[in-house]
Write an enzyme that holds these catalytic residues in place. Structure first.
Site, PDB file in Angstrom:
ATOM      1  N   SER A 217       0.855  -1.192   0.000  1.00  0.00           N
ATOM      2  CA  SER A 217       0.000   0.000   0.000  1.00  0.00           C
ATOM      3  C   SER A 217       0.885   1.234   0.000  1.00  0.00           C
ATOM      4  O   SER A 217       1.760   1.380   0.858  1.00  0.00           O
ATOM      5  CB  SER A 217      -0.900   0.019   1.232  1.00  0.00           C
ATOM      6  OG  SER A 217      -1.800  -1.053   1.213  1.00  0.00           O
ATOM      7  N   GLY A 219      -0.472   4.414   0.065  1.00  0.00           N
ATOM      8  CA  GLY A 219      -1.332   5.528   0.424  1.00  0.00           C
ATOM      9  C   GLY A 219      -2.093   6.061  -0.767  1.00  0.00           C
ATOM     10  O   GLY A 219      -2.654   5.300  -1.563  1.00  0.00           O
ATOM     11  N   ALA A 220      -2.079   7.381  -0.930  1.00  0.00           N
ATOM     12  CA  ALA A 220      -2.811   8.011  -2.032  1.00  0.00           C
ATOM     13  C   ALA A 220      -2.232   7.670  -3.395  1.00  0.00           C
ATOM     14  O   ALA A 220      -2.869   7.921  -4.423  1.00  0.00           O
ATOM     15  CB  ALA A 220      -2.822   9.530  -1.830  1.00  0.00           C
ATOM     16  N   GLY A 222      -1.665   4.607  -4.407  1.00  0.00           N
ATOM     17  CA  GLY A 222      -2.191   3.321  -4.876  1.00  0.00           C
ATOM     18  C   GLY A 222      -1.424   2.132  -4.356  1.00  0.00           C
ATOM     19  O   GLY A 222      -1.007   2.094  -3.197  1.00  0.00           O
ATOM     20  N   GLY A 248      -6.575   0.312   4.085  1.00  0.00           N
ATOM     21  CA  GLY A 248      -5.792  -0.897   3.831  1.00  0.00           C
ATOM     22  C   GLY A 248      -6.603  -2.165   4.002  1.00  0.00           C
ATOM     23  O   GLY A 248      -6.420  -3.135   3.254  1.00  0.00           O
ATOM     24  N   ASP A 249      -7.519  -2.171   4.956  1.00  0.00           N
ATOM     25  CA  ASP A 249      -8.373  -3.346   5.166  1.00  0.00           C
ATOM     26  C   ASP A 249      -9.326  -3.550   3.990  1.00  0.00           C
ATOM     27  O   ASP A 249      -9.611  -4.685   3.603  1.00  0.00           O
ATOM     28  CB  ASP A 249      -9.166  -3.188   6.463  1.00  0.00           C
ATOM     29  CG  ASP A 249      -8.264  -3.010   7.676  1.00  0.00           C
ATOM     30  OD1 ASP A 249      -7.151  -3.574   7.666  1.00  0.00           O
ATOM     31  OD2 ASP A 249      -8.670  -2.302   8.612  1.00  0.00           O
TER      32      ASP A 249
END
Length: 319
Positions: A217, A219-220, A222, A248-249
Site C-alpha cells: 500500500s 497511500g494516495a 495506490g 488498507g483493510d
C-alpha cells in the site's frame, strides 16, 4: 465456502470526529461511535457489504469482548470467536474534518495464555474445512510468540487453503517460511520490516524470503504488486480526503475476493485501489462509499512494470 478473517487482537473501535485537534485544548466532539473492530473484522465487514460470504474468527474477552460479539451479531456477520480471560482492547481514532486526516491510538490488547491459544488453533483448524481463503490481519496480542501467524499459515497450507497475511515486523518475518500466498504491508511497515527504502526492493526481498506475492500500500499513490505473474502499479486518479484508517483493510478484502475468484492481477488491483479509496470517503473503518467505488473502478490505471519472474529463495532480509 467462505472467506475466514482472523483477528487475534480484536478491538472495540472508538471513532471521534472533530474539526481540528489543538494541543492542550478541550475538544467538543461532533460525533462519537463505538463498534467491533480490528483489521480482520474490518475486512469481513467490507466483504459482507460486497455480498461475499465471510466469517470472523479471533480472540475476545471481558465487557468489550461482549460488545464485539453483540455488534457482529447485530450487523449480521458470522462469527466464531474464542474467549480469553483478559479484556479486549479499545482503539481510538480521531478524525479531523478540516485536515481530512485521522490520528489513531492503539491499546496493546489482553495477554493470551498457552491454553487459550490451543483452544483457538483447534477451532481454526476446524474452520479451515469450510474456507475458500483465509485472511490473517493485524498485530499479535501479548502472550503469543512471534511465529503465531506462521503456525496459522502452515495449518492452512496443509489443507490447501490460500492465505492473505496483513501484518508487519517480526510477526511477518516469522511467517514467511510457511509460505503465505499474499502479504500486504504498507510502505512504512515494509521499510521498518526489511530495511529497504525502495518499495520494489522491499517487496522482492519478501518474495525471496517466502511470500508468494507482495502487494504494498502506497497511500494516495495506490498499490505496488510483485507477483509470480509480473509486477504492476495501480493508481487512483487523485487523492481523497477523509478517514484513511480502514483503507488498507478494504484493499485486503478486494485482494482476498480476487484470490478466491482466481481473477487476473490487474482486475484484483483495480478493485483493491477503488475500494481502498472508497473506504477513505466513509466515516468508519470497515465501511466504504459505494458511489465512490463504482465511480473509481473504471478509472484506476494499472501499469505492468516487468514480465513474470521466479523468486529465488535467497534470504537477504536483515534479522
Amino acid at each position: 465456502m467462505t472467506i475466514i478473517t482472523v483477528t487475534l487482537n480484536t478491538a472495540v473501535d472508538v471513532t471521534y470526529t472533530v474539526d481540528r485537534i489543538r494541543t492542550g485544548a478541550v475538544h467538543r466532539l461532533a460525533d462519537a461511535r463505538h463498534r467491533a473492530g480490528g483489521k480482520g473484522v474490518n475486512v469481513a465487514r467490507v466483504l459482507t457489504t460486497l455480498g461475499r460470504s465471510a466469517l470472523v474468527a479471533g480472540l475476545v474477552g471481558g465487557p468489550t469482548g461482549q460488545l464485539v460479539r453483540r455488534d457482529l451479531a447485530a450487523s449480521g456477520m458470522a462469527q466464531s470467536l474464542t474467549a480469553v480471560a483478559g479484556t479486549t482492547r479499545q482503539t481510538v481514532t480521531v478524525v479531523e474534518t478540516a485536515a481530512g486526516d485521522a490520528s489513531v491510538f492503539l491499546e496493546p490488547g489482553p495477554e493470551v495464555s498457552a491454553a487459550e491459544w490451543r483452544a483457538f488453533t483447534g477451532e481454526y483448524v476446524r474452520l479451515l474445512g469450510g474456507a475458500r481463503v483465509v485472511v490473517l490481519s493485524g498485530s499479535l496480542p501479548p502472550g503469543l510468540s512471534e511465529d503465531a501467524y506462521g503456525q496459522l499459515v502452515a495449518a492452512a497450507r496443509r489443507v490447501g487453503v490460500p492465505v492473505v497475511l496483513d501484518t508487519a515486523g517480526p510477526a511477518l518475518l516469522a511467517a514467511l517460511d510457511a509460505g503465505p500466498d499474499l502479504v500486504k504491508p504498507n510502505a512504512v511497515e515494509l521499510r521498518e520490516t526489511v530495511g529497504a527504502g525502495d518499495p520494489l526492493a522491499g517487496a522482492e526481498a519478501l518474495r525471496r524470503a517466502g511470500a508468494g506475492s507482495v502487494v504494498v500500500s502506497l497511500g494516495a499513490e495506490g498499490l505496488l504488486a510483485v507477483t509470480p505473474d509480473g509486477v504492476w502499479r495501480a493508481r487512483p486518479p487523485g487523492p481523497l480526503a477523509g478517514n484513511p484508517t480502514g483503507a488498507g483493510d478494504a484493499a485486503v478484502a478486494a485482494l482476498a475476493a480476487g484470490l478466491a475468484d482466481g481473477a487476473p492481477w490487474p482486475e484484483r488491483l483495480r478493485s483493491a485501489v477503488a475500494l481502498s479509496a472508497a473506504a477513505v470517503r466513509a466515516p468508519l473503518a470497515g465501511d466504504f462509499d459505494a458511489v465512490t467505488y463504482r465511480d473509481l473502478l473504471p478509472r484506476i490505471a494499472v501499469t505492468a512494470l516487468t514480465a513474470p519472474r521466479p523468486a529465488d529463495p535467497v534470504d537477504d532480509i536483515p534479522s
